[in-house]
Design a protein around this motif. Structure first.
Motif, mmCIF file in Angstrom:
data_model
loop_
_atom_site.group_PDB
_atom_site.id
_atom_site.type_symbol
_atom_site.label_atom_id
_atom_site.label_comp_id
_atom_site.label_asym_id
_atom_site.label_seq_id
_atom_site.Cartn_x
_atom_site.Cartn_y
_atom_site.Cartn_z
ATOM 1 N N UNK A 110 0.863 -1.191 0.000
ATOM 2 C CA UNK A 110 0.000 0.000 0.000
ATOM 3 C C UNK A 110 0.894 1.234 0.000
ATOM 4 N N UNK A 111 0.298 2.408 0.118
ATOM 5 C CA UNK A 111 1.094 3.624 -0.080
ATOM 6 C C UNK A 111 2.044 3.931 1.073
ATOM 7 N N UNK A 112 1.753 3.447 2.272
ATOM 8 C CA UNK A 112 2.648 3.744 3.389
ATOM 9 C C UNK A 112 2.075 3.235 4.689
ATOM 10 N N UNK A 113 2.683 3.668 5.797
ATOM 11 C CA UNK A 113 2.292 3.177 7.106
ATOM 12 C C UNK A 113 0.859 3.551 7.475
ATOM 13 N N UNK A 114 0.448 4.759 7.124
ATOM 14 C CA UNK A 114 -0.911 5.184 7.481
ATOM 15 C C UNK A 114 -1.936 4.285 6.800
ATOM 16 N N UNK B 101 -17.304 -2.636 23.783
ATOM 17 C CA UNK B 101 -16.776 -3.897 23.237
ATOM 18 C C UNK B 101 -15.317 -3.715 22.800
ATOM 19 N N UNK B 102 -14.362 -4.037 23.683
ATOM 20 C CA UNK B 102 -12.953 -3.985 23.270
ATOM 21 C C UNK B 102 -12.757 -4.922 22.083
ATOM 22 N N UNK B 103 -12.046 -4.446 21.024
ATOM 23 C CA UNK B 103 -11.863 -5.351 19.871
ATOM 24 C C UNK B 103 -10.431 -5.412 19.361
ATOM 25 N N UNK B 104 -9.579 -4.433 19.694
ATOM 26 C CA UNK B 104 -8.222 -4.485 19.129
ATOM 27 C C UNK B 104 -7.217 -3.778 20.038
ATOM 28 N N UNK B 105 -6.001 -4.296 20.035
ATOM 29 C CA UNK B 105 -4.880 -3.612 20.696
ATOM 30 C C UNK B 105 -3.822 -3.361 19.630
ATOM 31 N N UNK B 106 -3.322 -2.124 19.601
ATOM 32 C CA UNK B 106 -2.271 -1.787 18.641
ATOM 33 C C UNK B 106 -0.954 -1.611 19.397
ATOM 34 N N UNK B 107 -0.046 -2.522 19.173
ATOM 35 C CA UNK B 107 1.296 -2.387 19.734
ATOM 36 C C UNK B 107 2.192 -1.729 18.699
ATOM 37 N N UNK B 108 3.238 -1.087 19.167
ATOM 38 C CA UNK B 108 4.157 -0.445 18.228
ATOM 39 C C UNK B 108 5.526 -1.111 18.301
ATOM 40 N N UNK B 109 6.083 -1.365 17.129
ATOM 41 C CA UNK B 109 7.453 -1.889 17.057
ATOM 42 C C UNK B 109 8.306 -0.798 16.436
ATOM 43 N N UNK B 110 8.873 0.033 17.283
ATOM 44 C CA UNK B 110 9.665 1.158 16.796
ATOM 45 C C UNK B 110 8.825 2.416 16.769
ATOM 46 N N UNK B 111 8.622 3.013 17.962
ATOM 47 C CA UNK B 111 7.736 4.188 18.013
ATOM 48 C C UNK B 111 8.399 5.390 17.353
ATOM 49 N N UNK B 112 7.565 6.297 16.877
ATOM 50 C CA UNK B 112 8.041 7.440 16.095
ATOM 51 C C UNK B 112 8.931 8.360 16.917
ATOM 52 N N UNK B 113 8.594 8.538 18.180
ATOM 53 C CA UNK B 113 9.391 9.447 19.007
ATOM 54 C C UNK B 113 10.731 8.845 19.439
ATOM 55 N N UNK B 114 10.688 7.600 19.917
ATOM 56 C CA UNK B 114 11.893 7.076 20.596
ATOM 57 C C UNK B 114 12.415 5.753 20.043
ATOM 58 N N UNK B 115 11.688 5.113 19.144
ATOM 59 C CA UNK B 115 12.106 3.786 18.664
ATOM 60 C C UNK B 115 11.768 2.674 19.643
ATOM 61 N N UNK C 25 4.555 -1.581 12.769
ATOM 62 C CA UNK C 25 6.015 -1.660 12.603
ATOM 63 C C UNK C 25 6.442 -0.818 11.412
ATOM 64 N N UNK C 26 5.673 0.231 11.122
ATOM 65 C CA UNK C 26 5.984 1.059 9.943
ATOM 66 C C UNK C 26 7.469 1.406 9.937
#
Ligand SMILES: Cc1ncc(COP(=O)(O)O)c(C=O)c1O
Length: 476
Positions: free
Chosen positions: A144-148, A226-240, A263-264
């Protein structure tokens, strides 16, 4: 077709070849000039005033204008000392692959249109899914076009897998305080109310706090949501930083939630000897991975990978009558059935081309260089007692600030912003600010494979000099 005096097709082809050759020669020296060239107001005004002509102009004039008045201004994110945002250091091989693919301009929405091009993309997606540890028999994905877009594409599949249509407005997704803004944007687009995007607090290493996550899920359930998703980050934009992915996977399994990993930036670490940093990613349902970040591809080149391709088909597959001629191969899944786009370029081909030319080991080495660059920056910072390291080198990122005694917090914020601006004006390096724990800090993201130790240490040394200048100005 051609009016008198207008450029003809062969003219255009020749001009394109000449332009590309010259640009290619220069592309190899992109790090020689300043990191930023400001566009004069007069240039912007001239472009606006010119408008769109009714009759075509001489091609040489338009080419010259493109080159000198349009494309050369702004930040050069390809510069070895451009250390802001996530820089875009582009491999010349990717650039060449992009030109070849764009030159042929194939419609890569379906296998019938572009069989070998899509076979190459498929091999690559399977290889990337394997790097993530997804099961080969079910995994799939799409360029796709990118991380977003990758985040949005995955989250819509998550919503459809986990929430009945009449309950979207009660769905809750969990992110952390450090999650990239594109995740909340994507959740908004797919119909999740803004107040149901729950930003979980982080520990002092900028990682999602799991106890807080579990408490939040319990409280939301008790409130009828209704909880349905958790988004974890692998390499955050601010600090990695990397969220505790294995723990997030446990919470998701226990609560029947979709686990998405953004993990963008950091998924590229999967191909390196630092892979263990992403332990637990193999348990995710979906993963975003940007090749136009730390795999050195030209824009736009992102990937969404899923553990089970059936989930993308469930959300995106359509069978209109006007496409039936192209759907007789039932053994092949067309990209247009895996994501929002119908017509699309084969964005993955340039990465396939890069990997064929460099090999995965060559690319891994280039990624690993980023870790070294960040360590050089941190090491040089530690020599100056006025520098406070706010977030030490993680992946390719470091955050620090000049914090001399005697200045109030708001004065320190102004001081660090001033230093960042002075650096950009000097043209030597691009170092921007971000905010961590309420402090304005200087953030370095260093991934350029050709950046050297002297570039990194030199940048900190110049920041030190600009710091002295900024203090001088304050006192004056
Ligand atoms: C962690 C993370 N996710 C998503 C994005 C958005 O990616 P893109 O700009 O390719 O849409 C970024 C951009 O820096 C990012 O760092």
């Amino acid at each position: 077709m051609y009016a008198k005096g207008m450029a003809t097709e062969p003219d255009v082809e020749l001009a394109a070849v000449r332009f590309v050759c010259e640009l290619f020669a220069r592309n190899r020296h992109l790090s020689e000039g300043p990191v930023a060239v400001e566009a004069p107001e007069s240039t912007l005004e001239a472009i606006r005033a010119q408008g769109i002509p009714e009759h075509g102009r001489a091609l040489d004039d338009v080419v010259a204008e493109m080159e000198h008045e349009v494309i050369g201004y702004g930040y050069n994110a390809d510069h070895a000392r451009f250390l802001g945002f996530v820089p875009g250091p582009t491999s010349a091989i990717s650039w060449l692959g992009d030109i070849i693919a764009a030159g042929y301009n194939r419609h890569a929405g379906s296998f019938a249109n572009y069989p070998a091009g899509l076979a190459a993309e498929d091999v690559l997606l399977a290889w990337c899914a394997d790097q993530a540890g997804f099961p080969a028999d079910t995994a799939g994905g799409l360029f796709v076009s990118g991380g977003s877009m990758a985040n949005l594409t995955a989250l819509a599949a998550a919503r459809d897998a986990m929430l009945p249509e009449d309950a979207w407005d009660r769905g809750v997704a969990y992110v952390s305080e450090q999650t990239h803004s594109s995740v909340a944007k994507g959740l908004h687009i797919i119909g999740i109310p803004r107040e149901h995007v729950h930003a979980v607090s982080c520990d002092d290493a900028w990682r999602m706090d799991i106890d807080t996550l579990e408490d939040a899920i319990e409280a939301d359930r008790a409130a009828g949501l209704i909880p349905f998703a958790v988004v974890g980050t692998a390499g955050s934009t601010n600090t990695g930083s990397v969220d505790p992915l294995r723990e997030i996977a446990r919470v998701c399994a226990e609560n029947h939630l979709w686990m998405h990993v953004d993990g963008a930036f950091g998924a590229s670490v999967l191909i390196t000897r630092y892979r263990d940093m992403l332990d637990g990613v193999e348990l995710a349902d979906s993963l975003s991975w940007d090749a136009h970040k730390w795999l050195f591809q030209t824009y736009s080149c992102g990937m969404v990978l899923v553990r089970d391709r059936a989930n993308l088909l469930n959300t995106y597959s359509t069978h209109p009558e006007y496409l039936k001629d192209l759907q007789d191969r039932t053994d092949l899944v067309n990209p247009w059935d895996l994501g929002p786009e119908l017509t699309r370029p084969a964005r993955g081909l340039k990465l396939w081309f890069t990997l064929q030319a460099m090999g995965s080991a060559g690319l891994a080495e280039a990624v690993e260089h980023g870790f070294t660059l960040a360590r050089w920056v941190e090491d040089e910072c530690r020599k100056n007692p006025d520098i406070e390291i706010v977030s030490p080198a993680q992946m390719a990122m470091v955050n620090f600030r000049y914090a001399p005694a005697g200045l109030a917090e708001d004065e320190l914020d102004e001081l660090n912003l001033d230093i960042s601006r002075r650096m950009l004006e000097s043209g030597y390096a691009g170092v921007f600010t971000t905010e961590l724990a309420g402090k304005k800090v200087l953030r370095v993201c260093a991934i350029h494979p050709e950046a050297k130790e002297e570039d990194m240490r030199g940048t900190v040394q110049r920041l030190n000099a600009l710091y002295a200048e900024a203090l001088e100005t304050r006192r004056a």
